[in-house]
Design an enzyme around this catalytic site. Structure first.
Site, PDB file in Angstrom:
ATOM      1  N   THR A 195       0.809  -1.075   0.002  1.00  0.00           N
ATOM      2  CA  THR A 195      -0.028   0.037  -0.115  1.00  0.00           C
ATOM      3  C   THR A 195       0.772   1.220  -0.002  1.00  0.00           C
ATOM      4  O   THR A 195       1.219   1.725  -1.149  1.00  0.00           O
ATOM      5  CB  THR A 195      -0.935   0.150   1.165  1.00  0.00           C
ATOM      6  OG1 THR A 195      -0.058  -0.088   2.416  1.00  0.00           O
ATOM      7  CG2 THR A 195      -2.148  -1.190   1.051  1.00  0.00           C
ATOM      8  N   LYS A 246       3.492  -6.722   4.245  1.00  0.00           N
ATOM      9  CA  LYS A 246       3.337  -5.511   3.744  1.00  0.00           C
ATOM     10  C   LYS A 246       3.063  -4.725   5.021  1.00  0.00           C
ATOM     11  O   LYS A 246       2.601  -5.153   6.103  1.00  0.00           O
ATOM     12  CB  LYS A 246       2.106  -5.340   2.633  1.00  0.00           C
ATOM     13  CG  LYS A 246       0.955  -5.432   3.228  1.00  0.00           C
ATOM     14  CD  LYS A 246       0.231  -4.434   4.026  1.00  0.00           C
ATOM     15  CE  LYS A 246       0.299  -3.148   3.565  1.00  0.00           C
ATOM     16  NZ  LYS A 246      -0.405  -2.124   4.290  1.00  0.00           N
ATOM     17  N   THR A 289      -1.877  -1.296   7.771  1.00  0.00           N
ATOM     18  CA  THR A 289      -2.058  -2.642   8.452  1.00  0.00           C
ATOM     19  C   THR A 289      -0.787  -3.440   8.052  1.00  0.00           C
ATOM     20  O   THR A 289      -0.343  -3.334   6.894  1.00  0.00           O
ATOM     21  CB  THR A 289      -3.421  -3.400   7.575  1.00  0.00           C
ATOM     22  OG1 THR A 289      -4.551  -2.824   8.184  1.00  0.00           O
ATOM     23  CG2 THR A 289      -3.308  -4.806   7.795  1.00  0.00           C
ATOM     24  N   GLU A 302       6.296   4.585   7.276  1.00  0.00           N
ATOM     25  CA  GLU A 302       5.754   5.929   6.830  1.00  0.00           C
ATOM     26  C   GLU A 302       6.355   6.988   7.155  1.00  0.00           C
ATOM     27  O   GLU A 302       6.499   7.578   8.523  1.00  0.00           O
ATOM     28  CB  GLU A 302       4.371   6.296   6.927  1.00  0.00           C
ATOM     29  CG  GLU A 302       3.225   5.118   6.192  1.00  0.00           C
ATOM     30  CD  GLU A 302       1.995   4.978   6.511  1.00  0.00           C
ATOM     31  OE1 GLU A 302       1.621   5.520   7.717  1.00  0.00           O
ATOM     32  OE2 GLU A 302       1.129   4.566   5.953  1.00  0.00           O
ATOM     33  N   ASN A 307       0.107  10.668   6.541  1.00  0.00           N
ATOM     34  CA  ASN A 307      -1.169  10.269   7.070  1.00  0.00           C
ATOM     35  C   ASN A 307      -2.217  11.371   7.137  1.00  0.00           C
ATOM     36  O   ASN A 307      -3.394  10.704   7.380  1.00  0.00           O
ATOM     37  CB  ASN A 307      -0.791   9.786   8.615  1.00  0.00           C
ATOM     38  CG  ASN A 307      -0.140   8.510   8.603  1.00  0.00           C
ATOM     39  OD1 ASN A 307      -0.553   7.479   8.428  1.00  0.00           O
ATOM     40  ND2 ASN A 307       0.974   8.574   8.861  1.00  0.00           N
TER      41      ASN A 307
END
Lengths: 383, 383
Positions: free
Chosen positions: B146, B168, B179, B259, B378
């Site tokens: 993702t 992932k 996730t 991230e 985010n």
């Protein structure tokens, strides 16, 4: 008028040079009586700063005649030497005022792990004692600011008596470098056995429900002093209500000035089996970085609300929970509700209403978004 | 080779159109036997996604022949209709493979609270079944990405048998939108009663000690399948060690790709009265936004380490705790230690070593900094 709004209090704020900017950094609040009832709540952090250790002892007697506060250094994690610095500060202020050191509370805020420049601080305390004035409340409020953009003060009227207050803080309740320091004053006649539970009720409904960044400071201090100068004795209920109004007013000012925030977020959890469940669920949302960044981005991401609540042990069934954001029920029965496009998040105020459908209790937690400015401000603080 | 490194597994990854970018988004991993032992761990979030509810039922039998995974939609908080979509996906894949739906686990990742486009997903599953290959592991790993910037795969060799895996995730362990999905495969002969505790040990020492942003996903899933194709039966200890190595390799890849992160932070708490205390203290640091922003700013702000640990109930005395950052003991006995100027934080790897001096246990938690890019990524995710 801040802490000097009630009769019989004097205050001052001076620049002692603790801050490299030359801004005011030492405040003094003095209670001229006749009574000297006092109560306080302190951080529960297990690394309490030296001034917290000192002031806890002082307040153990439920009496207080003065509070000296400084910004420009937290005096936390400074060992026995730091405690000696706090003790010396209280002794020095007591000498200036002709009272005992045990009558003087100390509060500090600023960087952790750095000793205070005692020569500057004591000279500042002398200057503050000389500058004491019945109009000094606003100066004191300015001298305790750190990353605050504005001083925070409040005045709340009772029937023939008054509550005044000042606060600094820009994280909350659980603030770290952005320690929360609050001094409340009143000229009502309030014995210590009423003052203590009134303060616990007031903080429980205000500062303890503001959770801006989930971090708990080493220095948080809330002190209230009651001198009876008005000669009026309110009922415990009357006094608690006005003290709570003062604390809530200050708490909302702290929220509005939280470091780098762009949103004030009220998370109300209703239909809870207990107030504790409502608070647990609300706090889980307030501390969820993914939800807080989504709100910064004006994104009504209700899935992140459920994901946050789903980490708690609050009583609920997953297929019963509703979530409304700014009045739009975007989640119904734990699943997709009304279209999220209908949610307008462009303003500063955001309300998140969660219905757990598990009981009749409710509570609200206030928080802020997690913004680019928050990261910038807190990454650059000590450098 | 990812999940197809062990003998007797085929995999595929195809673009079904779930992602608007046209990138691969449906993966299929098939176990061709002879054994079909399996085990799994799932999120403890109380709003488990539909595929988690389904796969929990499937794995209750400790047997599994296939896993179908999709990115581009989490199918979480989608109610009974979403569960129906997962069930239909399993049925469809089972039909393609000539097995039962109860032999097929499902895993999904993407935005919460949105139904999956079933026509696209089922067509993609058909294409994936047709594309299955003993070389398909890398394609499958790419199809589950993702916000990941790179696919994550591992191959670990036993004596005559192999463990392969793919993952992932770009938050962790406790990731939300990011996730974590993991599929591990082995051709060792491992009965279910050995596989289950081995997986718990492997995840407990790897994924569960990575805590990038403290958020717990609705979809986290780790599945292991053992088909015995090598004919070799390792001891439980041998198998657990290699499986743990595979899980740790993947966990460190997740950490490195978190991230927006600029730092990989290893927080080791030693001298603890228990491993639980060490984990509690380490997690408190990993979840402290003020500490994480300071590290983003290359600021060795050890006061924030103490303030974080001070919120826990771990056994320690405040005047006994030492903290070293990248090898410099900046805090000694809960107070000022060696000069912070000696700490070099310019690299990506940061070690924080806390000595509680309260016992002999220790544990390490891995986390990332809180960066401007984390907030940006985010806040912009769903818009």
């Amino acid at each position: 008028m801040s802490v000097t709004a009630p009769q019989g209090f004097r205050a001052a704020g001076v620049a002692a040079g603790l801050k490299s900017t030359g801004a005011p950094d030492v405040a003094l609040v003095v209670n001229d009586g006749p009574d000297d009832a006092a109560a306080a709540v302190f951080t529960t952090n297990r690394f309490p700063a030296a001034p917290v250790l000192w002031s806890r002892q002082v307040l153990g007697g439920h009496r207080l005649k003065a509070v000296v506060l400084n910004s420009g250094g937290a005096n936390a994690c400074t060992g026995p030497e730091g405690f000696g610095d706090t003790h010396a500060t209280a002794e020095h202020v007591a000498d200036q005022l002709g009272i005992g050191a045990i009558d003087v509370a100390v509060a500090s805020t600023g960087l952790i792990g750095v000793r205070l420049p005692m020569d500057l601080l004591l000279a500042g305390a002398t200057a503050a004692a000389q500058a004491l004035s019945a109009d000094g409340g606003p100066d004191a409020a300015r001298a305790i600011m750190t990353t605050d953009s504005v001083p925070k003060t409040t005045v709340q009227a009772g029937s023939g008596w008054t509550v005044g207050g000042m606060a600094k803080g820009a994280g909350m309740l659980a603030p770290s470098l952005a320690t929360m320091l609050v001094v409340l004053t009143t000229d009502a006649v309030v014995p210590a056995e009423v003052l203590e539970p009134a303060l616990r009720a007031a903080t429980g409904a205000s500062f303890e429900r503001v959770d801006s960044d989930g971090c708990l400071s080493t220095n948080d201090t809330v002190i209230v002093m009651a001198n009876g100068a008005s000669g009026v004795t309110p009922t415990a209920e009357e006094f608690t209500a006005v003290l709570t109004a003062a604390a809530t007013d200050l708490a909302m000012q702290l929220l509005a000035d939280a470091e780098g925030s762009t949103k004030d977020i009220a998370i109300t959890v209703r239909g809870a089996a207990s107030v504790a469940d409502a608070l647990t669920a609300g706090r889980a949302c307030a501390r969820n970085n993914l939800l807080k960044t989504a709100l910064f981005g004006n994104d009504p991401n209700w899935g992140r609300v459920l994901a946050a609540i789903g980490t708690t042990d609050a009583a609920f069934e997953a297929d019963q929970v509703d979530v409304a954001i700014n009045g739009v029920t975007v989640c119904r029965g734990g699943a997709i509700g009304d279209p999220r496009d209908g949610v307008d998040l462009t303003g500063r105020a955001i309300s998140i209403d969660v219905d757990l459908r598990a009981g009749t209790e409710q509570a609200t937690i206030w928080t802020n978004d997690l913004s680019l400015a928050y990261v910038h401000e807190n990454s650059a603080y000590s450098t």
